[in-house]
Design a protein around this motif. Structure first.
Motif, short mmCIF file in Angstrom:
data_model
loop_
_atom_site.label_atom_id
_atom_site.label_comp_id
_atom_site.label_asym_id
_atom_site.label_seq_id
_atom_site.Cartn_x
_atom_site.Cartn_y
_atom_site.Cartn_z
N SER A 110 0.83 -1.20 0.00
CA SER A 110 0.00 0.00 0.00
C SER A 110 0.87 1.26 0.00
CB SER A 110 -0.92 -0.01 1.22
OG SER A 110 -1.64 1.18 1.30
N LYS A 111 1.89 1.27 0.83
CA LYS A 111 2.78 2.43 0.90
C LYS A 111 3.58 2.60 -0.39
CE LYS A 111 3.16 2.56 5.89
NZ LYS A 111 3.99 2.40 7.06
N GLN A 112 4.02 1.48 -0.97
CA GLN A 112 4.79 1.54 -2.20
C GLN A 112 3.92 2.06 -3.35
OE1 GLN A 112 6.54 -2.16 -3.42
NE2 GLN A 112 7.75 -1.22 -5.02
N SER A 113 2.66 1.63 -3.40
CA SER A 113 1.75 2.09 -4.44
C SER A 113 1.52 3.59 -4.33
CB SER A 113 0.42 1.35 -4.35
OG SER A 113 0.58 -0.01 -4.60
N ALA A 114 1.35 4.08 -3.11
CA ALA A 114 1.14 5.52 -2.90
C ALA A 114 2.38 6.31 -3.31
CB ALA A 114 0.80 5.79 -1.44
N GLN A 115 3.55 5.78 -2.98
CA GLN A 115 4.79 6.47 -3.35
C GLN A 115 4.96 6.50 -4.87
OE1 GLN A 115 8.36 4.59 -1.92
NE2 GLN A 115 9.57 6.43 -2.16
N THR A 116 4.68 5.40 -5.53
CA THR A 116 4.79 5.35 -6.99
C THR A 116 3.82 6.33 -7.63
OG1 THR A 116 5.43 3.02 -6.90
CG2 THR A 116 4.58 3.80 -8.98
N PHE A 117 2.61 6.38 -7.12
CA PHE A 117 1.60 7.31 -7.64
C PHE A 117 2.08 8.75 -7.51
CE2 PHE A 117 -2.52 9.60 -7.12
CZ PHE A 117 -3.02 9.36 -8.39
N MET A 118 2.66 9.09 -6.36
CA MET A 118 3.16 10.46 -6.16
C MET A 118 4.32 10.78 -7.10
SD MET A 118 1.08 11.78 -4.11
CE MET A 118 1.90 13.33 -3.86
N LEU A 119 5.20 9.82 -7.32
CA LEU A 119 6.31 10.04 -8.24
C LEU A 119 5.81 10.24 -9.66
CD1 LEU A 119 8.93 7.43 -6.96
CD2 LEU A 119 9.15 9.91 -6.91
N GLN A 120 4.81 9.49 -10.04
CA GLN A 120 4.29 9.60 -11.40
C GLN A 120 3.51 10.88 -11.62
OE1 GLN A 120 2.35 5.82 -11.76
NE2 GLN A 120 4.19 4.83 -12.54
N SER A 121 3.08 11.52 -10.55
CA SER A 121 2.37 12.80 -10.71
C SER A 121 3.31 13.87 -11.28
CB SER A 121 1.77 13.26 -9.39
OG SER A 121 2.79 13.61 -8.47
N GLY A 122 4.62 13.64 -11.19
CA GLY A 122 5.59 14.54 -11.79
C GLY A 122 5.54 14.54 -13.31
N MET A 123 4.81 13.62 -13.89
CA MET A 123 4.68 13.57 -15.35
C MET A 123 3.61 14.52 -15.88
SD MET A 123 5.20 9.49 -16.10
CE MET A 123 5.00 9.67 -17.86
#
Length: 151
Positions: free
Chosen positions: A79-92
């Motif tokens: 769950s934490k990894q998915s949230a972190q990945t989502f936040m990183l991808q928001s940089g796109m």
């Protein structure tokens, strides 16, 4: 003195109760502990449970508890990894992307390369998708190039 086992503690009763209440028919650590305690309370005084049996059942209970705890920890980590990945991808957002689209016509399947600007990041069923300004939604696996819109 005669003692009887409560019918609610039989394996078939536990499974029936869980199924009726919408739960699973898999016994958990609490159910295992209830069965073990009932077994200890109602054992034959003339021939009590062997030490080896008791130790074996306690080891099984301990293993079940550890697996349950490990499963919970893995779920939290995912769950934490998915949230972190989502936040990183928001940089796109605001970046220009090139992506491929497969089209099928009378000649067969062909790949077409398109370009668009990311408007939003979507997270559906554990996968990231990117909504472009033209309304198209693109999977991460389709993106072949990422660049600043001003470049």
């Amino acid at each position: 003195m005669s003692s009887t086992i409560n019918n609610d503690l039989y394996l078939s009763s536990l499974q029936k109760r869980d199924t009726q209440s919408g739960g699973s028919s898999i016994l958990g650590k609490d159910d295992f502990l209830k069965i073990l305690m009932t077994q200890l309370q109602n054992q034959e005084p003339a021939s009590p449970m062997e030490d080896k049996e008791f130790i074996s059942q306690m080891a099984t209970f301990s293993s079940l508890e550890q697996l349950t705890n490990m499963n919970s920890s893995i779920d939290q980590m995912i769950s934490k990894q998915s949230a972190q990945t989502f936040m990183l991808q928001s940089g796109m957002i605001g970046k220009s992307v090139s992506y491929t689209v497969e089209t099928t016509d009378a000649d067969g399947t062909q790949q077409e390369r398109k370009t668009g600007t990311v408007k939003a990041v979507l997270f559906e069923n554990g996968a990231s998708k990117f909504q472009l300004e033209d309304g198209n939604v693109v999977d991460l696996s389709s993106i072949t190039k990422l660049e600043n819109k001003n470049s």
